[in-house]
Design an enzyme around this catalytic site. Structure first.
Site, PDB file in Angstrom:
ATOM      1  N   HIS A 135     -31.598  85.005 -62.958  1.00  0.00           N
ATOM      2  CA  HIS A 135     -30.980  85.874 -63.959  1.00  0.00           C
ATOM      3  C   HIS A 135     -30.798  87.247 -63.306  1.00  0.00           C
ATOM      4  O   HIS A 135     -31.585  87.636 -62.441  1.00  0.00           O
ATOM      5  CB  HIS A 135     -31.958  85.960 -65.139  1.00  0.00           C
ATOM      6  CG  HIS A 135     -31.450  86.681 -66.337  1.00  0.00           C
ATOM      7  ND1 HIS A 135     -31.429  88.048 -66.433  1.00  0.00           N
ATOM      8  CD2 HIS A 135     -30.969  86.213 -67.518  1.00  0.00           C
ATOM      9  CE1 HIS A 135     -30.955  88.392 -67.629  1.00  0.00           C
ATOM     10  NE2 HIS A 135     -30.666  87.294 -68.301  1.00  0.00           N
ATOM     11  N   ASP A 212     -40.524  84.580 -62.863  1.00  0.00           N
ATOM     12  CA  ASP A 212     -39.878  84.961 -64.118  1.00  0.00           C
ATOM     13  C   ASP A 212     -39.985  83.756 -65.052  1.00  0.00           C
ATOM     14  O   ASP A 212     -39.287  82.760 -64.877  1.00  0.00           O
ATOM     15  CB  ASP A 212     -38.418  85.337 -63.809  1.00  0.00           C
ATOM     16  CG  ASP A 212     -37.552  85.413 -65.061  1.00  0.00           C
ATOM     17  OD1 ASP A 212     -38.055  85.142 -66.181  1.00  0.00           O
ATOM     18  OD2 ASP A 212     -36.362  85.744 -64.911  1.00  0.00           O
ATOM     19  N   GLN A 215     -37.837  81.593 -69.483  1.00  0.00           N
ATOM     20  CA  GLN A 215     -37.360  80.334 -70.056  1.00  0.00           C
ATOM     21  C   GLN A 215     -38.390  79.214 -69.966  1.00  0.00           C
ATOM     22  O   GLN A 215     -38.114  78.093 -70.391  1.00  0.00           O
ATOM     23  CB  GLN A 215     -36.070  79.879 -69.349  1.00  0.00           C
ATOM     24  CG  GLN A 215     -34.920  80.842 -69.491  1.00  0.00           C
ATOM     25  CD  GLN A 215     -34.399  80.934 -70.923  1.00  0.00           C
ATOM     26  OE1 GLN A 215     -34.643  80.078 -71.767  1.00  0.00           O
ATOM     27  NE2 GLN A 215     -33.675  82.003 -71.205  1.00  0.00           N
ATOM     28  N   LYS A 238     -37.977  85.095 -76.886  1.00  0.00           N
ATOM     29  CA  LYS A 238     -37.516  83.744 -76.538  1.00  0.00           C
ATOM     30  C   LYS A 238     -38.557  82.699 -76.906  1.00  0.00           C
ATOM     31  O   LYS A 238     -38.334  81.510 -76.741  1.00  0.00           O
ATOM     32  CB  LYS A 238     -37.199  83.667 -75.047  1.00  0.00           C
ATOM     33  CG  LYS A 238     -35.998  84.535 -74.654  1.00  0.00           C
ATOM     34  CD  LYS A 238     -35.702  84.388 -73.189  1.00  0.00           C
ATOM     35  CE  LYS A 238     -34.792  85.477 -72.661  1.00  0.00           C
ATOM     36  NZ  LYS A 238     -33.399  85.332 -73.057  1.00  0.00           N
ATOM     37  N   CYS A 377     -25.628  85.962 -67.470  1.00  0.00           N
ATOM     38  CA  CYS A 377     -26.346  86.878 -66.567  1.00  0.00           C
ATOM     39  C   CYS A 377     -26.781  86.159 -65.289  1.00  0.00           C
ATOM     40  O   CYS A 377     -27.876  86.413 -64.761  1.00  0.00           O
ATOM     41  CB  CYS A 377     -27.554  87.511 -67.248  1.00  0.00           C
ATOM     42  SG  CYS A 377     -27.127  88.513 -68.657  1.00  0.00           S
TER      43      CYS A 377
HETATM   44  N1  PMP Z   1     -34.989  85.939 -66.985  1.00  0.00           N
HETATM   45  C1  PMP Z   1     -34.474  84.861 -67.566  1.00  0.00           C
HETATM   46  C2  PMP Z   1     -34.590  83.534 -66.869  1.00  0.00           C
HETATM   47  C3  PMP Z   1     -33.858  84.968 -68.810  1.00  0.00           C
HETATM   48  O1  PMP Z   1     -33.346  83.898 -69.396  1.00  0.00           O
HETATM   49  C4  PMP Z   1     -33.767  86.236 -69.433  1.00  0.00           C
HETATM   50  C5  PMP Z   1     -33.075  86.422 -70.758  1.00  0.00           C
HETATM   51  N2  PMP Z   1     -31.860  85.761 -70.878  1.00  0.00           N
HETATM   52  C6  PMP Z   1     -34.336  87.326 -68.785  1.00  0.00           C
HETATM   53  C7  PMP Z   1     -34.941  87.133 -67.573  1.00  0.00           C
HETATM   54  C8  PMP Z   1     -34.302  88.692 -69.386  1.00  0.00           C
HETATM   55  O2  PMP Z   1     -35.100  88.740 -70.514  1.00  0.00           O
HETATM   56  P1  PMP Z   1     -35.102  90.022 -71.444  1.00  0.00           P
HETATM   57  O3  PMP Z   1     -33.663  90.350 -71.714  1.00  0.00           O
HETATM   58  O4  PMP Z   1     -35.831  89.571 -72.666  1.00  0.00           O
HETATM   59  O5  PMP Z   1     -35.804  91.103 -70.719  1.00  0.00           O
END
Ligand code: PMP
Length: 419
Positions: A135, A212, A215, A238, A377
């Site tokens: 991401h 990270d 997910q 999430k 993203c």
């Molecule tokens: N990493 C991953 C794999 C994600 O899916 C997301 C959110 N789509 C993020 C980071 C960022 O998370 P946040 O916007 O809640 O900080």
């Protein structure tokens, strides 16, 4: 055993999806006159009433700033906030609740590692490995820092299924590799990465690993000690919690050695103009300013909810949804699923010949179905697969097989309209 899941020694735990759905008021609403089918869970999941009620309770009964107060409300708020730290510790199987730092979310957690650990440990000539599956929030903080400090970013490649090439990963290490930053589960393709093995390889080369887990935490049991992650990040919103609260797990010895990132109240021991200002112990050293108190407490309620349903029951149910949806979608003419890893979470990214993802997303919303369209993203990943955008359906514990039927029928209708 919990109330809603049943299991025996041999069976996969199951969940009662009707009972699960009853906890989510939003699932009763209609969109454009149709029952809502919410398949945008990888972007944010819905919250059960146990989470929503925290806000009423907190602001109605014990709203107060934490840590500093000596009065009853401050004590109660502090106890609930710090209680969540222990809930998170247990949820991740961390050794010590001092290893749990509250942040606004995954993005802030990664930026914290970049600024506090990165500035102290990375320099010109060093190397950081990140994967093509990342991401943007696990790419851009490293790019910004690399520009400033002069280290190099190397990219772990993926194969045509969206699976990381572990031999190529191993070959990327040199004596200058300091850090691996990789997601546990890809938000764009759903690939589950072998982070335990990746951590072992990183450690064999003297490098640290940041995982990270945005997910992963909602969809499978996560044990940071089993993975041997040095850092692990996730977002509350999430995992059935609210926006504005997330977590950075860090091994105590690393957090202790790191300088603070943001300065302000809460993170100090003593402040002086005459002597060096000194800092609070971990984790408070990294929690400058008033945190999102109600949100953190509500995150605790969300994790309690997940534990009551059972994360293994949720994982098994979402696996069924994924298999069923994959079968149904494979029958749709001209539809191609991107990301076909053997180990996948409940995420289905797809493109349709002759149809723009955006058009599909807009039209299917008219039929009550919420999916996401765009680059998710993860532009470097999508570019690698030669697309600018995909449609993405992603599942949570409250989704049903019937909703997948509604979704695939709606999809066929919409494709017929745009082609
Ligand atoms: N990493 C991953 C794999 C994600 O899916 C997301 C959110 N789509 C993020 C980071 C960022 O998370 P946040 O916007 O809640 O900080």
């Amino acid at each position: 055993m919990n109330d809603l899941a049943t299991s025996d020694a041999h069976a996969v735990p199951t969940l009662d999806v009707t009972a699960v759905r009853d906890d989510f008021p939003i699932l009763a609403r209609q969109v454009h006159g149709q029952p809502l089918v919410y398949f945008d869970n990888a972007a944010t999941s819905q919250a059960p009433r146990q989470v929503i009620e925290v806000f009423d309770d907190y602001y109605g009964r014990y709203n107060a700033n934490i840590h500093r107060g000596l009065h009853t409300l401050a004590d109660e708020a502090t106890a609930a906030f710090e209680g969540t730290r222990d809930t998170v510790r247990a949820f991740l199987n961390a050794a010590d609740s001092r290893e749990i730092v509250f942040t606004r979310g995954t993005t802030e957690a990664i930026n914290l590692v970049a600024h506090a650990w990165g500035r102290a440990n990375l320099g010109a000539g060093d190397e950081v490995l990140i994967s093509r599956l990342e991401h943007h929030s696990n790419i851009v903080p490293w790019q910004l820092l690399a520009r400033e400090l002069g280290f190099t970013i190397k990219v772990i490649p993926v194969d045509e299924r969206g699976v990381l090439d572990i031999e190529a990963y191993r070959a990327l290490f040199t004596e200058r590799t300091r850090l691996v930053a990789v997601n546990h589960v890809s938000n764009a393709f759903g690939t589950v990465n072998p982070v335990r093995e990746m951590a072992r390889i990183a450690h064999d080369h003297g490098a640290r690993i940041l995982v990270d887990g945005a997910q992963a935490v909602p969809h499978q049991a996560v044990d940071v000690r089993d993975i041997d992650a040095d850092f692990y990040a996730f977002s509350g919103h999430k995992v059935y919690g609210p926006t504005g609260a997330g977590v950075l797990y860090g091994k105590a010895e690393l957090l202790e050695a790191m300088p603070p990132w943001q300065g302000g109240g809460e993170m100090i021991a003593t402040v002086s103009f005459e002597r060096e200002t000194t800092f609070a112990d971990i984790p408070h050293k990294f929690e400058a300013g008033t945190p999102a108190i109600a949100e953190v407490i509500a995150l605790g309620a969300a994790l309690d909810w997940v534990s009551r349903i059972g994360i293994d029951a949720i994982a098994a149910w979402e696996g069924r949804l994924l298999t069923y949806a994959t079968q149904r979608m494979s029958r749709i003419d001209g539809l191609r699923i991107l990301g076909t890893a053997p180990d996948k979470a409940g995420v289905l990214s797809f493109v349709v010949d002759g149809a723009h993802a955006q058009d599909i997303g807009l039209l299917i919303d008219q039929l009550g179905v919420a999916i996401r369209t765009g680059h998710h993203c993860a532009q470097p990943l999508l570019h690698h697969f030669g697309v600018e955008a995909t449609c993405r359906a992603s599942f949570a514990a409250y989704n049903t097989l019937e909703e997948i039927d509604v979704f695939t029928q709606a999809l066929e209708r919409v494709i017929g309209m745009v082609r």
